[in-house]
Design a protein around this motif. Structure first.
Motif, PDB file in Angstrom:
ATOM      1  N   ASP A  11       0.831  -1.205   0.000  1.00  0.00           N
ATOM      2  CA  ASP A  11       0.000   0.000   0.000  1.00  0.00           C
ATOM      3  C   ASP A  11       0.862   1.251   0.000  1.00  0.00           C
ATOM      4  OD1 ASP A  11      -2.528  -0.971  -0.167  1.00  0.00           O
ATOM      5  OD2 ASP A  11      -2.838  -1.111   2.005  1.00  0.00           O
ATOM      6  N   SER A  16      -0.058   3.535   5.223  1.00  0.00           N
ATOM      7  CA  SER A  16       0.005   2.251   5.923  1.00  0.00           C
ATOM      8  C   SER A  16      -0.038   2.443   7.443  1.00  0.00           C
ATOM      9  CB  SER A  16       1.289   1.524   5.527  1.00  0.00           C
ATOM     10  OG  SER A  16       1.615   0.579   6.516  1.00  0.00           O
ATOM     11  N   THR A  17      -1.050   1.861   8.069  1.00  0.00           N
ATOM     12  CA  THR A  17      -1.158   2.011   9.526  1.00  0.00           C
ATOM     13  C   THR A  17      -0.149   1.103  10.242  1.00  0.00           C
ATOM     14  OG1 THR A  17      -2.849   0.297   9.881  1.00  0.00           O
ATOM     15  CG2 THR A  17      -3.641   2.500   9.235  1.00  0.00           C
ATOM     16  N   LEU A  38      -2.649 -12.322  13.420  1.00  0.00           N
ATOM     17  CA  LEU A  38      -4.012 -11.905  13.054  1.00  0.00           C
ATOM     18  C   LEU A  38      -4.277 -12.209  11.594  1.00  0.00           C
ATOM     19  CD1 LEU A  38      -4.175  -8.612  15.093  1.00  0.00           C
ATOM     20  CD2 LEU A  38      -5.209 -10.830  15.621  1.00  0.00           C
ATOM     21  N   ILE A  62      -0.513  -8.780   9.623  1.00  0.00           N
ATOM     22  CA  ILE A  62       0.003  -8.922   8.250  1.00  0.00           C
ATOM     23  C   ILE A  62      -0.391  -7.664   7.481  1.00  0.00           C
ATOM     24  CG2 ILE A  62       0.013 -10.389   6.188  1.00  0.00           C
ATOM     25  CD1 ILE A  62      -1.267 -12.610   8.118  1.00  0.00           C
ATOM     26  N   SER A  64      -0.748  -6.008   4.611  1.00  0.00           N
ATOM     27  CA  SER A  64      -0.799  -6.185   3.150  1.00  0.00           C
ATOM     28  C   SER A  64      -1.892  -5.262   2.619  1.00  0.00           C
ATOM     29  CB  SER A  64      -1.170  -7.636   2.849  1.00  0.00           C
ATOM     30  OG  SER A  64      -2.363  -7.972   3.542  1.00  0.00           O
ATOM     31  N   TYR A  74      -3.884 -15.550   2.404  1.00  0.00           N
ATOM     32  CA  TYR A  74      -3.938 -15.784   3.855  1.00  0.00           C
ATOM     33  C   TYR A  74      -3.615 -17.241   4.218  1.00  0.00           C
ATOM     34  CZ  TYR A  74      -5.433 -11.098   5.044  1.00  0.00           C
ATOM     35  OH  TYR A  74      -5.450  -9.742   5.245  1.00  0.00           O
ATOM     36  N   LEU A  85     -10.495 -11.822  14.311  1.00  0.00           N
ATOM     37  CA  LEU A  85     -11.180 -10.979  15.285  1.00  0.00           C
ATOM     38  C   LEU A  85     -12.671 -11.259  15.207  1.00  0.00           C
ATOM     39  CD1 LEU A  85      -9.048  -7.876  14.686  1.00  0.00           C
ATOM     40  CD2 LEU A  85      -9.634  -8.685  16.964  1.00  0.00           C
ATOM     41  N   TYR A 100     -15.502  -6.658   9.893  1.00  0.00           N
ATOM     42  CA  TYR A 100     -14.336  -7.554   9.806  1.00  0.00           C
ATOM     43  C   TYR A 100     -13.150  -6.991   9.008  1.00  0.00           C
ATOM     44  CZ  TYR A 100     -17.633 -11.100  11.481  1.00  0.00           C
ATOM     45  OH  TYR A 100     -18.568 -11.804  12.217  1.00  0.00           O
ATOM     46  N   LEU A 102     -10.697  -4.625   8.935  1.00  0.00           N
ATOM     47  CA  LEU A 102     -10.052  -3.583   9.737  1.00  0.00           C
ATOM     48  C   LEU A 102      -8.673  -3.237   9.185  1.00  0.00           C
ATOM     49  CD1 LEU A 102     -10.865  -4.962  13.297  1.00  0.00           C
ATOM     50  CD2 LEU A 102     -12.346  -3.687  11.732  1.00  0.00           C
ATOM     51  N   SER A 103      -8.216  -2.041   9.518  1.00  0.00           N
ATOM     52  CA  SER A 103      -6.831  -1.690   9.205  1.00  0.00           C
ATOM     53  C   SER A 103      -5.930  -2.466  10.168  1.00  0.00           C
ATOM     54  CB  SER A 103      -6.608  -0.189   9.386  1.00  0.00           C
ATOM     55  OG  SER A 103      -6.749   0.134  10.760  1.00  0.00           O
ATOM     56  N   SER A 104      -4.631  -2.475   9.862  1.00  0.00           N
ATOM     57  CA  SER A 104      -3.691  -3.187  10.739  1.00  0.00           C
ATOM     58  C   SER A 104      -3.740  -2.614  12.148  1.00  0.00           C
ATOM     59  CB  SER A 104      -2.271  -3.059  10.183  1.00  0.00           C
ATOM     60  OG  SER A 104      -2.203  -3.665   8.913  1.00  0.00           O
TER      61      SER A 104
HETATM   62  C1  SAM Z   1      -5.138  -6.491   4.860  1.00  0.00           C
HETATM   63  S1  SAM Z   1      -4.160  -5.494   5.933  1.00  0.00           S
HETATM   64  C2  SAM Z   1      -4.613  -3.888   5.372  1.00  0.00           C
HETATM   65  C3  SAM Z   1      -3.697  -2.891   6.009  1.00  0.00           C
HETATM   66  C4  SAM Z   1      -3.967  -1.478   5.564  1.00  0.00           C
HETATM   67  N1  SAM Z   1      -3.341  -1.276   4.297  1.00  0.00           N
HETATM   68  C5  SAM Z   1      -3.430  -0.527   6.619  1.00  0.00           C
HETATM   69  O1  SAM Z   1      -2.623   0.347   6.297  1.00  0.00           O
HETATM   70  O2  SAM Z   1      -3.820  -0.675   7.772  1.00  0.00           O
HETATM   71  C6  SAM Z   1      -4.972  -5.556   7.525  1.00  0.00           C
HETATM   72  C7  SAM Z   1      -4.451  -6.645   8.446  1.00  0.00           C
HETATM   73  O3  SAM Z   1      -5.052  -6.483   9.735  1.00  0.00           O
HETATM   74  C8  SAM Z   1      -5.412  -7.762  10.261  1.00  0.00           C
HETATM   75  N2  SAM Z   1      -6.880  -7.843  10.269  1.00  0.00           N
HETATM   76  C9  SAM Z   1      -7.776  -6.965   9.770  1.00  0.00           C
HETATM   77  N3  SAM Z   1      -9.045  -7.373   9.987  1.00  0.00           N
HETATM   78  C10 SAM Z   1      -8.945  -8.569  10.648  1.00  0.00           C
HETATM   79  C11 SAM Z   1      -9.894  -9.517  11.150  1.00  0.00           C
HETATM   80  N4  SAM Z   1     -11.208  -9.336  11.030  1.00  0.00           N
HETATM   81  N5  SAM Z   1      -9.415 -10.612  11.779  1.00  0.00           N
HETATM   82  C12 SAM Z   1      -8.079 -10.827  11.909  1.00  0.00           C
HETATM   83  N6  SAM Z   1      -7.144  -9.977  11.445  1.00  0.00           N
HETATM   84  C13 SAM Z   1      -7.568  -8.865  10.825  1.00  0.00           C
HETATM   85  C14 SAM Z   1      -4.824  -8.811   9.334  1.00  0.00           C
HETATM   86  O4  SAM Z   1      -3.515  -9.138   9.762  1.00  0.00           O
HETATM   87  C15 SAM Z   1      -4.819  -8.060   8.010  1.00  0.00           C
HETATM   88  O5  SAM Z   1      -3.899  -8.613   7.089  1.00  0.00           O
END
Ligand code: SAM
Length: 167
Positions: A11, A16-17, A38, A62, A64, A74, A85, A100, A102-104
């Motif tokens: 990203d 990126s958080t 997570l 993670i 991504s 995943y 979560l 579901y 969510l940001s990191s």
């Molecule tokens: C896909 S990345 C996106 C990050 C985004 N680009 C940012 O800057 O925050 C979000 C990461 O947060 C965690 N996450 C988000 N929602 C989740 C959920 N419902 N359950 C478990 N992990 C979650 C996972 O590790 C996931 O890969």
């Protein structure tokens, strides 16, 4: 508190958080998953039952891009330490109010809240203006999950989806 970011560099670095958590000293980068990982596709929900693992080994997110994170992606990270979560709604402007997704930073903050580390959870949210939005949207759910065991969290989640009886 050992918080780890598996950074995939997918990203916009400014947005990126995960990187922001590292920049502000809350987290460290890791190449290999550490402690509880997570993973939204995990079948197991995070709960107070994971506290010992988190205290000893930490928790990883993670970082991504959602656009590139499909089931195959995943699956690469699936292990007995993967956790999803329970139902929570994104407060960030990109996925606002989506369940579901969510940001990191929201994912880590919510996990810490559930594990009863409320102070650090709220400190993390204060890194973004929308952190308060996330908290306001999820305050009741987070409070209901806090300190609960896995089966209790599943029941709370189920009860959210149960239809109200007809009048
Ligand atoms: C896909 S990345 C996106 C990050 C985004 N680009 C940012 O800057 O925050 C979000 C990461 O947060 C965690 N996450 C988000 N929602 C989740 C959920 N419902 N359950 C478990 N992990 C979650 C996972 O590790 C996931 O890969």
């Amino acid at each position: 508190m050992k918080i780890f970011v598996i950074e995939l560099y997918e990203d916009d670095p400014e947005k990126s958080t995960g990187r922001k958590m590292v920049r502000f000293g809350f987290a460290k980068y890791t190449e290999k998953p550490r402690g509880i990982v997570l993973n939204p596709l995990s079948e197991e929900v995070i709960s107070i039952d994971d506290i010992e693992i988190v205290n000893k080994y930490g928790i990883s997110v993670i970082d991504s891009s959602w656009n590139k994170s499909d089931a195959k992606f995943y699956a690469r990270f699936m292990s007995r330490f993967s956790r999803r979560l329970p139902l929570l709604f994104a407060g960030n402007p990109i996925n606002y109010a989506k369940p579901y997704k969510l940001s990191s930073l929201e994912a880590i903050s919510a996990s810490l809240y559930i594990l009863n580390f409320v102070d650090i959870s709220l400190k993390l949210l204060s890194l973004y203006k929308w952190g308060k939005t996330f908290y306001d949207l999820n305050r009741e759910l987070l409070e209901s999950y806090r300190g609960k065991h896995k089966d209790e969290i599943i029941e709370i989640e189920k009860s959210f989806f149960k239809e109200e009886p007809q009048q």
